[in-house]
Design a protein around this motif. Sequence first.
Motif, PDB file in Angstrom:
ATOM      1  N   PHE A  29       0.891  -1.226  -0.149  1.00 50.12           N
ATOM      2  CA  PHE A  29       0.014   0.131   0.059  1.00 50.12           C
ATOM      3  C   PHE A  29       0.919   1.267   0.135  1.00 50.12           C
ATOM      4  O   PHE A  29       0.838   2.202  -0.570  1.00 50.12           O
ATOM      5  N   ARG A  31       3.840   1.644  -1.237  1.00 52.64           N
ATOM      6  CA  ARG A  31       4.373   1.615  -2.679  1.00 52.64           C
ATOM      7  C   ARG A  31       3.391   2.580  -3.402  1.00 52.64           C
ATOM      8  O   ARG A  31       3.806   3.521  -4.132  1.00 52.64           O
ATOM      9  N   ALA A  32       2.085   2.561  -3.232  1.00 52.32           N
ATOM     10  CA  ALA A  32       1.018   3.209  -4.109  1.00 52.32           C
ATOM     11  C   ALA A  32       0.829   4.514  -3.382  1.00 52.32           C
ATOM     12  O   ALA A  32       0.645   5.653  -4.338  1.00 52.32           O
ATOM     13  N   SER A  33       0.807   4.836  -2.269  1.00 50.27           N
ATOM     14  CA  SER A  33       0.242   5.797  -1.545  1.00 50.27           C
ATOM     15  C   SER A  33       1.354   6.860  -1.322  1.00 50.27           C
ATOM     16  O   SER A  33       1.112   8.070  -1.094  1.00 50.27           O
TER      17      SER A  33
ATOM     18  N   LEU B 683      -7.250  -4.213   3.330  1.00 53.31           N
ATOM     19  CA  LEU B 683      -6.146  -4.408   2.642  1.00 53.31           C
ATOM     20  C   LEU B 683      -5.808  -5.996   2.905  1.00 53.31           C
ATOM     21  O   LEU B 683      -5.362  -6.599   1.646  1.00 53.31           O
ATOM     22  N   ASN B 720      -6.242   7.744  -0.755  1.00 51.44           N
ATOM     23  CA  ASN B 720      -5.934   6.600   0.007  1.00 51.44           C
ATOM     24  C   ASN B 720      -6.552   5.476  -0.498  1.00 51.44           C
ATOM     25  O   ASN B 720      -6.106   4.336  -0.699  1.00 51.44           O
ATOM     26  N   ALA B 723      -4.993   4.810  -3.864  1.00 52.13           N
ATOM     27  CA  ALA B 723      -3.677   3.943  -3.409  1.00 52.13           C
ATOM     28  C   ALA B 723      -4.005   2.594  -3.227  1.00 52.13           C
ATOM     29  O   ALA B 723      -3.259   1.615  -3.499  1.00 52.13           O
ATOM     30  N   GLN B 726      -4.834   0.979  -6.483  1.00 48.00           N
ATOM     31  CA  GLN B 726      -3.409   0.354  -7.104  1.00 48.00           C
ATOM     32  C   GLN B 726      -2.549  -0.704  -6.447  1.00 48.00           C
ATOM     33  O   GLN B 726      -1.977  -1.603  -7.054  1.00 48.00           O
ATOM     34  N   ALA B 727      -2.755  -0.628  -5.145  1.00 49.27           N
ATOM     35  CA  ALA B 727      -2.122  -1.866  -4.455  1.00 49.27           C
ATOM     36  C   ALA B 727      -2.619  -3.160  -4.549  1.00 49.27           C
ATOM     37  O   ALA B 727      -1.861  -4.079  -5.104  1.00 49.27           O
TER      38      ALA B 727
END
Lengths: 209, 790
Positions: A29, A31-33, B683, B720, B723, B726-727
């Motif tokens: 996470f 890495r993306a944020s 997550l 967030n 993100a 994307q994660a």
Amino acid sequence: MLPSGKREIMGRFMTVEEIDRELKRYFIFYRASGGGVTWSGGEPFFFPESLRLLVNNLSRFGISQAVETSCFFNWEEVVDIVAKLDFIFADIKHMDCLEHKRLTGVENSVILDNIRRIGATGIETVIRVPLIKDVNDSEENIRHTARFVYQHMTWKKMEMLPYHNLGTFKYSLLGLEEFRHDFKAPSKEHIRRLEEIIAEEGVEVVRFK
Amino acid sequence: MSISERTERIRQEYLNNKPSISCLRAEIWTKSHKETEGEPICIRRAKAFAEACDQLPALIFPDELIVGTAGEFRRTAILTPEFSWMWVDKEMDAFDQRPQDPYVITEEQRNFLREEVWPYWKGNSLEEAFLKRIPGETAKLLVDTGILDNDSKWRQAVGEITPDYQDVLFPKGFRKIREEAKVRREALKADSISNIEKIEFYESVIIACDGIMRLAKRYSDAAKSLAASEKDEGRKEELLAIARICSRVPADPPRTFHEACQYVWFVQLGGIISENPLALNLGRFDQYMYPFYEADVRAGRLDRKKTQELVECLWLKLSEWVWTISSNTANYFAGYNQFQNLTVGGRKRDGSDGANELSYICLKATESVRTHQPGLSVRIHPDSPDEFLMAVAELVSKGLGFPAIHSDRAGYEMLLQMGYDPEDARDWSNCGCVVPHFRKTGEWTSAVNVNFGAALEYALNQGRSRLSGKLMGLPEKPIEEFAHFEEVKEAFFRQLSNLIEHAVIGTVVAQKIHMEMVPRPFLSACVDGCLEKGADLSKGGANYNIGPVLTGIGLGVVANSLAAIKKLVFEDKITSMGELNLALDKNWEGFEELRKQALGVPKYGNDDDYVDSLAREISDFYFKETRKYKDVFGSPFNTAFMGISNYVPTGKIVGALPCGRRAREPLSEGVSPFAGSDVSTPLAVMRSAAKVNHDLHSGGTLLNLRLNKSLVDTPRGRRNLAAMIQAYFSLGAFHVQFNTVSTEVLRKAQAHPEQYRDLLVRVAGYSTQFVNLSREMQDAIIARTEHGSY
């Protein structure tokens, strides 16, 4: 502890290894944020040995790390940890030494010394003031704080944190009913005025929400 | 709020009109077929279509800029007795009372259907042919059972087509398509069976093209005559413009954005009239519409606001027509959902990013009209513009359940895996809910639902259903005799393989009947390859023919259950197979302590390899086993873990399961965890779900998450969210969608449905009005874990 006398565990005990393993799941996470880990509490620096292990391990992976601290700690004991952090949120509850002692039980000299040292490291820092109406929200106190920040900090940034009541239920859970205070947050207008004062002193007002 | 007062008025019409059955299409269809006895089936279908184009009322409703309806009502549902009239006959007396997707129908209409329509189709419908031809063994598992379900493939049309605007419809127009069919037809002599079939096909296409062009002409005339009596000068102008547009498209290529929008709706309307399809998709709307938008803006004919209004008018049109489905199908595809998927964003054929101003206009239109159609999907890749990501997160934060968010890369990998050329693979769009698809394709993207929970039950209960006691699976030895965990797992795989085999049989039988009975002349004209090959879509005319998709239901719940057996029986030896069996028989009653221990075993959705590795193993096995089979065109079958609302009805026939689930409770959907068992973070759910090899399951993999609305109320929260998406995609996963309404709001909507008519929720592969869902679907949605932090 519940009022019935029964204990209820709200969190869970974790070893340093377990925390480390848990955190690694989130790297994907970050890495993306572009985000990272914020050490908070309580006071993370009360546990320097564990914190040192955790911070060292994460910094090995280049993970960005922040801390939220009261700055009431022994500098020599934690200086190596501070050096590995990327971002620090530090509280100044009151600039007046006696008022500080009256409100918190300790003088603010250790705290202000530590903040000066942090200022000298050049690590990005935001000084936060937890604002309580008629307790520490005077224009004078805030101007004083802003001047201190301007004078000693590399990063001249402050954030106003209005008091909130989300924690009051814990007093009775902890059996500390008699210590419960009836604090209030300052009005929005007053906070805006305080923020103007901070800006007048050459310090940037930030909001992390 | 809608962009203009006009679209707001149309929206109110949409919200306040009840879906109503129109008998007109069925009446015309029946009459036409009576007159064409003895002619080739494709010609008969084409002639019926053309008759419908000539005779359906050319109604233009107040305020409309995009026109065309399949019947006399604002929210028309049509009937297709050639597919099935039996379920309609059986169910129509209760149409207005059924809990899921009711329709308005009058006594007079019912009498008319029973006297004038049904008698002609008796013995001649697709449903009857299927039921006569399906082997008994397979029928036992496949017909209205909840074990295997494919009734949308013999009670309705297949649909599942993405008309090719880029290379066929826009550049040619139906006039040229007709011309091409005519030239090809004239080059052939009827001197062989294959030539005769080709000739018949081309003639059917010519008739269908004539039909749709005449339909447009009728709308042009209708607009002209309305304009003549219109008092309001502004509306008069609009009607005259509509008249001009309908005299141009879809016969000839569109020149303006408005013409292109009207063209798109005529194609949808043609598809609806021809077969009442599921998943007639709009494909990459922002890509093929952009040139018209750009040219109009440059010429000063159009501004952004007017474009927005036209797009919203189209959205409302797509939402107004109603898919007519049986109550059984409605349980699987709840919410009047027609699955007209529309995809924006993603890479272009050359690999560069394709997000443009229209992509944003589409996102905005869905936000402002708040209707359940089109099914808006976005493609996200690592280099998607931040603006686009934030616009997507912004729409998520509105709590409409839109858009469905897809990994550009995973979709590409799925298409490569199915054998597409790389450029075509890059040009994918969504079909139905979450199926990566390409427009030059014939494919049954939702062929059969396969109940994994049932397979596990048969493994543990000597092949018998725990609820009915009937032998439904292969015989197995008594549960007490399983000495190792591996034996249990193998028994499950054996039962699952058996279900797969019958799913394949059910599909192939249905495909063969479709080839004989359900030619699709109109849609064949819209898909590349059919004219060249001289073959209808139902006979493999499309450029690509991709194998049917078997959708697995209950992956999470079965992984959880196998993990519970492994841990409680074979590792910790807390219980025996015998005791567990008794507990399941008693639906856990009197075994509360054991159930508590079962619930304590690691659950899929918490990033725990103990159970996630089982989910991966099961899904890999499912792929390998399914891939052994080929369909009527020789294409290998495909797998999916997608949602729809199938996890509710499939759960009703499954008894208690070892994971702690009680009898008849819903299973788990797609690759999502069992509701309420994902107790960590979103997550962690994503990490679990990404352990499934998404690229294998080219029929799509669906992950559904609910987030507390407060998480996405700020730009930082939405950042967030982006993100997190994307994660998830960086791990190879394909799709995720979010419901961001609070539980409190959902409960309020249950109590006061009249105040929440426009509350959209993500059901599974799609969004629909919450109040249109049955009480138990609503409860199932509320039961999904609401995550309060990332």
